[in-house]
Design an enzyme around this catalytic site. Structure first.
Site, PDB file in Angstrom:
ATOM      1  N   ASP A  67       0.675  -0.903  -0.079  1.00 19.18           N
ATOM      2  CA  ASP A  67      -0.108   0.545  -0.215  1.00 19.18           C
ATOM      3  C   ASP A  67       0.650   1.322  -0.147  1.00 19.18           C
ATOM      4  O   ASP A  67       1.937   1.437  -0.036  1.00 19.18           O
ATOM      5  CB  ASP A  67      -1.006  -0.347   1.510  1.00 19.18           C
ATOM      6  CG  ASP A  67       0.036  -0.290   2.893  1.00 19.18           C
ATOM      7  OD1 ASP A  67       1.028   0.033   2.280  1.00 19.18           O
ATOM      8  OD2 ASP A  67      -1.337  -0.278   3.529  1.00 19.18           O
ATOM      9  N   ASN A 136      -7.732  -2.294  14.848  1.00 17.77           N
ATOM     10  CA  ASN A 136      -8.728  -3.168  14.028  1.00 17.77           C
ATOM     11  C   ASN A 136      -8.906  -4.243  13.041  1.00 17.77           C
ATOM     12  O   ASN A 136      -9.971  -4.613  12.599  1.00 17.77           O
ATOM     13  CB  ASN A 136      -9.334  -1.753  13.643  1.00 17.77           C
ATOM     14  CG  ASN A 136      -9.194  -1.023  12.498  1.00 17.77           C
ATOM     15  OD1 ASN A 136      -7.895  -1.801  11.341  1.00 17.77           O
ATOM     16  ND2 ASN A 136     -10.084  -0.014  11.634  1.00 17.77           N
ATOM     17  N   HIS A 138      -7.331  -3.893  10.604  1.00 18.69           N
ATOM     18  CA  HIS A 138      -6.867  -3.902   8.751  1.00 18.69           C
ATOM     19  C   HIS A 138      -5.569  -4.135   8.792  1.00 18.69           C
ATOM     20  O   HIS A 138      -4.709  -4.057   9.264  1.00 18.69           O
ATOM     21  CB  HIS A 138      -6.591  -2.412   8.751  1.00 18.69           C
ATOM     22  CG  HIS A 138      -5.582  -1.280   9.398  1.00 18.69           C
ATOM     23  ND1 HIS A 138      -6.049  -0.577   9.972  1.00 18.69           N
ATOM     24  CD2 HIS A 138      -4.698  -1.456   8.469  1.00 18.69           C
ATOM     25  CE1 HIS A 138      -4.682  -0.020  10.146  1.00 18.69           C
ATOM     26  NE2 HIS A 138      -4.069  -0.385   9.248  1.00 18.69           N
ATOM     27  N   GLU A 143      -9.853  -2.227   4.994  1.00 21.56           N
ATOM     28  CA  GLU A 143     -10.514  -2.291   6.838  1.00 21.56           C
ATOM     29  C   GLU A 143     -11.408  -3.819   6.782  1.00 21.56           C
ATOM     30  O   GLU A 143     -11.114  -4.711   5.757  1.00 21.56           O
ATOM     31  CB  GLU A 143     -11.439  -1.388   6.665  1.00 21.56           C
ATOM     32  CG  GLU A 143     -10.787  -0.356   6.531  1.00 21.56           C
ATOM     33  CD  GLU A 143      -9.531   0.589   7.919  1.00 21.56           C
ATOM     34  OE1 GLU A 143      -9.839  -0.002   8.606  1.00 21.56           O
ATOM     35  OE2 GLU A 143      -9.208   1.501   8.271  1.00 21.56           O
TER      36      GLU A 143
HETATM   37  C1  GLP Z   1      -0.375   0.619   8.498  1.00 20.95           C
HETATM   38  C2  GLP Z   1       0.001   0.010   7.432  1.00 20.95           C
HETATM   39  C3  GLP Z   1      -0.218  -1.662   7.414  1.00 20.95           C
HETATM   40  C4  GLP Z   1       0.021  -2.166   8.843  1.00 20.95           C
HETATM   41  C5  GLP Z   1      -0.094  -1.631  10.130  1.00 20.95           C
HETATM   42  C6  GLP Z   1       0.316  -1.704  11.460  1.00 20.95           C
HETATM   43  O1  GLP Z   1      -1.413   1.234   8.659  1.00 20.95           O
HETATM   44  N1  GLP Z   1      -0.961   0.148   6.732  1.00 20.95           N
HETATM   45  O2  GLP Z   1      -0.221  -2.669   6.400  1.00 20.95           O
HETATM   46  O3  GLP Z   1       0.126  -3.178   9.727  1.00 20.95           O
HETATM   47  O4  GLP Z   1       0.231   0.194   9.784  1.00 20.95           O
HETATM   48  O5  GLP Z   1       0.928  -1.008  11.776  1.00 20.95           O
HETATM   49  P1  GLP Z   1       2.300  -0.848  12.521  1.00 20.95           P
HETATM   50  O6  GLP Z   1       2.816  -2.297  12.335  1.00 20.95           O
HETATM   51  O7  GLP Z   1       3.154  -0.098  13.300  1.00 20.95           O
HETATM   52  O8  GLP Z   1       1.313  -1.148  14.453  1.00 20.95           O
END
Ligand code: GLP
Length: 205
Positions: A67, A136, A138, A143
């Site tokens: 993404d 949440n 995602h 989502e």
């Molecule tokens: C962002 C990314 C996700 C990732 C999430 C969690 O929203 N788009 O791909 O899994 O963050 O991030 P973290 O690993 O910093 O908690």
């Protein structure tokens, strides 16, 4: 599905990296699906170490990222293009032509989504997909309520996701409101998925 509970972040990163290293040794032109967020950083560090020690090579590896925020410059500290350079690509022997991150700056975003799917399909499928998970639930920026048949698409980020990601920005107003994300369709078609989750705030997800 196999759930592996680790005693700490380092052990989790090591176990996940071992799966990826084994895949790279078995198939030198492996297609890796890569994720951003803070959680996989430890995995990438282990891969960088193994590459420096000559145990694995990225020379023929192809990568497809999940993404990117829409409308963010690639030099912005929070751009996922920059994240991948800073946390992996600039430290390994990868050919950047073989790396792909969705184009959140495209003038025609729908076309950018279609081209991203065509690129993934031209590779067959992803061999190993690395995933983090949002608080949440995602995945990428899919989502929890999104449908499984979706390819790459544009999403309106939920307030929950923007709130969770504001820690990386100066304030909530700077957090983009839209993102381009690979859909669950191609994620679920990956031959192997390695999802790393760390910390109590991820337990429910
Ligand atoms: C962002 C990314 C996700 C990732 C999430 C969690 O929203 N788009 O791909 O899994 O963050 O991030 P973290 O690993 O910093 O908690």
């Amino acid at each position: 599905m196999k759930l592996v509970v680790c005693k700490n972040y380092d052990e989790m990163s090591d176990k996940a990296a071992r799966i990826i290293k084994a895949g790279m040794i078995l198939k030198n032109d492996i297609v890796l699906g890569l994720a951003t967020g803070s959680t996989p950083v430890g995995v990438y560090k282990k891969l960088i170490e193994a590459n420096k020690e000559g145990k694995i090579s990225f020379k023929n590896v192809r990568t497809v990222n999940l993404d990117e925020y829409v409308g963010i410059s690639y030099n912005h500290d929070q751009s996922y293009h920059k994240f991948m350079d800073d946390n992996l690509f600039d430290y390994v022997d990868i050919d950047k032509k073989n790396t792909h991150v969705p184009d959140g700056r495209a003038t025609d975003l729908n076309r950018a989504c279609k081209e991203y799917d065509e690129m993934i399909e031209s590779y067959g499928s992803i061999d190993i997909q690395v995933l983090g998970i949002g608080q949440n639930g995602h995945i990428g920026f899919n989502e929890p309520q999104s449908t499984f048949s979706l390819g790459t698409h544009i999403v309106d980020l939920t307030e929950n996701t923007r709130e969770a990601n504001k820690r990386f920005f100066n304030n909530i107003d700077e957090v983009p409101t839209k993102a381009i994300t690979m859909g669950t369709k191609h994620i679920m078609q990956a031959k192997v998925i390695v999802l790393v989750a760390n910390g109590k705030n991820k337990a429910r997800a």
